[in-house]
Design an enzyme around this catalytic site. Structure first.
Site, PDB file in Angstrom:
ATOM      1  N   GLY A 159       0.943  -1.084  -0.030  1.00  0.00           N
ATOM      2  CA  GLY A 159       0.203   0.193   0.194  1.00  0.00           C
ATOM      3  C   GLY A 159       0.824   1.530  -0.002  1.00  0.00           C
ATOM      4  CB  SER A 217       2.406   5.620   1.997  1.00  0.00           C
ATOM      5  OG  SER A 217       1.718   6.544   0.153  1.00  0.00           O
ATOM      6  CG  ASP A 262      -6.859  -6.419  -8.009  1.00  0.00           C
ATOM      7  OD1 ASP A 262      -7.882  -6.571  -9.507  1.00  0.00           O
ATOM      8  OD2 ASP A 262      -7.336  -6.112  -7.393  1.00  0.00           O
ATOM      9  CB  VAL A 263      -6.038  -6.976  -2.412  1.00  0.00           C
ATOM     10  CG1 VAL A 263      -4.592  -6.954  -1.874  1.00  0.00           C
ATOM     11  CG2 VAL A 263      -6.682  -5.274  -2.186  1.00  0.00           C
ATOM     12  CB  ILE A 313      -5.022  -2.027   0.926  1.00  0.00           C
ATOM     13  CG1 ILE A 313      -3.271  -2.214   0.738  1.00  0.00           C
ATOM     14  CG2 ILE A 313      -5.915  -2.308  -0.190  1.00  0.00           C
ATOM     15  CD1 ILE A 313      -2.765  -3.826  -0.263  1.00  0.00           C
ATOM     16  CE1 TYR A 367     -13.636   5.140   8.356  1.00  0.00           C
ATOM     17  CE2 TYR A 367     -12.239   7.063   7.468  1.00  0.00           C
ATOM     18  CZ  TYR A 367     -12.263   5.103   8.293  1.00  0.00           C
ATOM     19  OH  TYR A 367     -11.239   4.854   8.063  1.00  0.00           O
ATOM     20  CE  LYS A 413      -9.576   1.455   7.271  1.00  0.00           C
ATOM     21  NZ  LYS A 413      -8.110   1.261   6.463  1.00  0.00           N
ATOM     22  NE  ARG A 438      -2.963  18.406   5.160  1.00  0.00           N
ATOM     23  CZ  ARG A 438      -4.044  19.327   5.211  1.00  0.00           C
ATOM     24  NH1 ARG A 438      -5.275  18.802   4.671  1.00  0.00           N
ATOM     25  NH2 ARG A 438      -4.086  20.248   6.457  1.00  0.00           N
ATOM     26  CG  LEU A 460      -3.446   9.684  -2.343  1.00  0.00           C
ATOM     27  CD1 LEU A 460      -3.021  11.311  -3.603  1.00  0.00           C
ATOM     28  CD2 LEU A 460      -2.034   8.701  -3.898  1.00  0.00           C
ATOM     29  CB  SER A 461      -6.011   7.375   1.662  1.00  0.00           C
ATOM     30  OG  SER A 461      -5.257   6.049   0.406  1.00  0.00           O
TER      31      SER A 461
END
Ligand SMILES: CCCCCCc1ccc(Oc2ccc(Oc3cccc(O)n3)cc2)c(O)c1
Length: 257
Positions: free
Chosen positions: A14, A20, A67-68, A95, A158, A165, A195, A197-198
């Site tokens: 990930g 990240s 590719d999970v 991920i 969220y 989650k 902060r 990308l996700s």
């Protein structure tokens, strides 16, 4: 008690870029002598991951696409890793994904496809990865995944990721129960907002950061390095008696009502 990870190999899943949390974990494990294997979702991430790994002095990293969402792909990735290195000592599963429109507005409006996609990538992927990695962890090992407070209680916006989650957290505990007999420990880090990308995908992120700085016991947000060092703890001999646990690396925010 050996605190170094010399002679041990860990799979980091990930890394998207230098911000990240997976990259913070990679740096921490590299610092204590671990050998790293990186998996990436598709060719878009191959170059950024290889360029980042090249900055780790003396690291002889390996790279595999994974590719999970595809069971055959996950099986193939770990079969290749088994062929190339044989034994691994742990995994950092970093991920998650949900559709942008499902990360704002009202949860009640979540589509069936959006709900299944979020659970497929953000929760089931841990089960698939653990199943394929188990045979490679013949010397025991550690699996760490990343979760968030929104899976324990409602955090505005969220939405479906919080529900995913919650599923990830329970999946982590059931995997800890299954894999404990092989001395494979499974834990989660509940990281405060950082902060990345996700994070850009979650509505009103800035106001959450401000809330943390004003209200969290430590009166500040946490860093990628702090998540990395807790992952090192959970993947090393320091946490040999710990499995099925969620450690909050969140400046203490989650203890507030
Ligand atoms: C309103 C809550 C603010 C704090 C959120 C902290 C957080 C930040 C990032 C997190 O990781 C993801 C990963 C994927 C994700 O789905 C995305 C990300 C970007 C674009 C997109 O279409 N989906 C959303 C959050 C995460 O699980 C939790």
């Amino acid at each position: 008690m050996n605190f170094s990870l010399e002679g041990r190999t860990y799979v980091i899943m990930g890394v998207a870029n230098k911000r990240s949390l997976a990259w913070g974990i990679a740096k921490s494990l590299h610092e204590v002598g671990a050998r790293l294997i990186f998996t990436y979702a598709n060719e878009r991430f191959e170059k950024p991951v290889k360029d980042l790994a090249a900055t780790l002095e003396g690291q002889d990293a390996l790279f595999y696409p994974c590719d999970v969402t595809n069971d055959d792909a996950v099986a193939k990735t770990f079969a290749s890793i088994k062929e190339d290195v044989g034994t691994i000592h742990g995994i950092a599963h970093c991920i998650a994904f949900a559709q942008k429109e499902d990360l704002k507005g009202e949860f009640v409006d979540t589509s069936r496809d959006g709900y299944l996609l979020a659970h497929n990538i953000s929760a089931y992927s841990l089960v698939a990865v653990a199943r394929e990695a188990q045979p490679l962890m013949s010397e025991g090992g550690g699996i760490v995944t990343l979760t968030y407070l929104g899976g324990e209680r409602v955090v505005q916006n969220y939405n479906v990721m919080g529900v995913a989650k919650a599923s990830l957290d329970a999946s982590m505990k059931y995997l800890a129960n299954d894999l404990g007999k092989d001395n494979i420990r499974v834990n989660a880090i509940s990281a405060g907002p950082i902060r990345t990308l996700s994070a850009k995908g979650v509505g009103d992120f800035n106001s959450i950061l401000k809330q943390i700085e004003e209200k969290a016991p430590l009166r500040r947000t946490v860093t990628q390095e702090e998540v990395g060092s807790t992952a090192y703890y959970l993947l090393s001999d320091l946490s040999q008696g710990v499995t099925g646990e969620i450690i909050h690396v969140d400046s203490g925010y989650s203890i507030l009502g």
